[in-house]
Write a protein that holds these residues in place. Sequence first.
Motif, PDB file in Angstrom:
ATOM      1  N   ALA A  95       0.832  -1.205   0.000  1.00 47.44           N
ATOM      2  CA  ALA A  95       0.000   0.000   0.000  1.00 47.44           C
ATOM      3  C   ALA A  95       0.868   1.258   0.000  1.00 47.44           C
ATOM      4  CB  ALA A  95      -0.920  -0.005   1.210  1.00 47.44           C
ATOM      5  N   GLY A  96       1.995   1.225   0.708  1.00 49.87           N
ATOM      6  CA  GLY A  96       2.889   2.377   0.735  1.00 49.87           C
ATOM      7  C   GLY A  96       3.497   2.655  -0.630  1.00 49.87           C
ATOM      8  N   GLY A  97       3.821   1.595  -1.357  1.00 46.99           N
ATOM      9  CA  GLY A  97       4.372   1.772  -2.700  1.00 46.99           C
ATOM     10  C   GLY A  97       3.362   2.370  -3.655  1.00 46.99           C
ATOM     11  N   VAL A  98       2.119   1.907  -3.570  1.00 45.51           N
ATOM     12  CA  VAL A  98       1.065   2.447  -4.424  1.00 45.51           C
ATOM     13  C   VAL A  98       0.816   3.914  -4.080  1.00 45.51           C
ATOM     14  CG1 VAL A  98      -1.377   2.273  -5.012  1.00 45.51           C
ATOM     15  CG2 VAL A  98      -0.021   0.211  -4.791  1.00 45.51           C
ATOM     16  N   ALA A  99       0.764   4.220  -2.788  1.00 44.95           N
ATOM     17  CA  ALA A  99       0.559   5.612  -2.373  1.00 44.95           C
ATOM     18  C   ALA A  99       1.721   6.486  -2.838  1.00 44.95           C
ATOM     19  CB  ALA A  99       0.404   5.697  -0.863  1.00 44.95           C
ATOM     20  N   GLY A 100       2.934   5.969  -2.772  1.00 46.01           N
ATOM     21  CA  GLY A 100       4.090   6.730  -3.241  1.00 46.01           C
ATOM     22  C   GLY A 100       4.014   7.027  -4.727  1.00 46.01           C
ATOM     23  N   GLY A 104       3.646  10.686  -6.211  1.00 41.49           N
ATOM     24  CA  GLY A 104       4.703  11.094  -7.129  1.00 41.49           C
ATOM     25  C   GLY A 104       4.150  11.631  -8.434  1.00 41.49           C
ATOM     26  N   VAL A 105       3.164  10.925  -8.987  1.00 41.40           N
ATOM     27  CA  VAL A 105       2.539  11.388 -10.230  1.00 41.40           C
ATOM     28  C   VAL A 105       1.812  12.709  -9.996  1.00 41.40           C
ATOM     29  CG1 VAL A 105       0.714  10.852 -11.892  1.00 41.40           C
ATOM     30  CG2 VAL A 105       2.358   9.095 -11.252  1.00 41.40           C
ATOM     31  N   ALA A 106       1.116  12.831  -8.872  1.00 41.16           N
ATOM     32  CA  ALA A 106       0.414  14.076  -8.570  1.00 41.16           C
ATOM     33  C   ALA A 106       1.402  15.232  -8.430  1.00 41.16           C
ATOM     34  CB  ALA A 106      -0.414  13.912  -7.295  1.00 41.16           C
ATOM     35  N   PHE A 107       2.545  14.982  -7.796  1.00 40.46           N
ATOM     36  CA  PHE A 107       3.558  16.031  -7.635  1.00 40.46           C
ATOM     37  C   PHE A 107       4.098  16.476  -8.992  1.00 40.46           C
ATOM     38  CE2 PHE A 107       8.050  17.218  -7.124  1.00 40.46           C
ATOM     39  CZ  PHE A 107       7.886  18.334  -6.318  1.00 40.46           C
ATOM     40  N   VAL A 108       4.350  15.533  -9.874  1.00 41.69           N
ATOM     41  CA  VAL A 108       4.864  15.877 -11.198  1.00 41.69           C
ATOM     42  C   VAL A 108       3.832  16.693 -11.971  1.00 41.69           C
ATOM     43  CG1 VAL A 108       5.517  14.875 -13.435  1.00 41.69           C
ATOM     44  CG2 VAL A 108       6.472  13.951 -11.337  1.00 41.69           C
ATOM     45  N   VAL A 109       2.562  16.319 -11.869  1.00 41.91           N
ATOM     46  CA  VAL A 109       1.511  17.070 -12.574  1.00 41.91           C
ATOM     47  C   VAL A 109       1.410  18.494 -12.027  1.00 41.91           C
ATOM     48  CG1 VAL A 109      -0.995  17.204 -12.920  1.00 41.91           C
ATOM     49  CG2 VAL A 109       0.194  15.045 -13.267  1.00 41.91           C
TER      50      VAL A 109
END
Length: 139
Positions: A95-100, A104-109
Amino acid sequence: MNLFGFSLLSLFSLALVSSVIAQERAPHGLLYENPEAFSPSAYDFFHPNAKKPETKDPCTASKCSPMPLAAQVEAAEIHESKASTQEKGGKKLGAGGVAGIVFGVAFVVVLAMGVYHVRVTRRANISRAKANGSVQPDA
């Protein structure tokens, strides 16, 4: 309120609303499950390598072909080889990997939107300054 503050506020309010709605649902998960007993056939299905009571070999008295025995041995070897290759697999994504990945994608966007906003604003300011004549060419 600028665009960044408004987007942050709307993101926070959406997260708050979704967490409140999620708490109204019925609880779910292993913690809330009622234990159920397996039938003997279901236990045999999920535990194929469990010790079975030894029976007499029917081929010793009638001297029949040991072909079914060979097929069982071959099937057992295939089952064991599949189990050993599956155990050697790599780590699974938790779950931590999926959340990361999601964060991460949200931060890049959000970063790309910020860079785009800065570029558009600078171009608009430069073109407005040139139109007004307030920019003087370099000497």
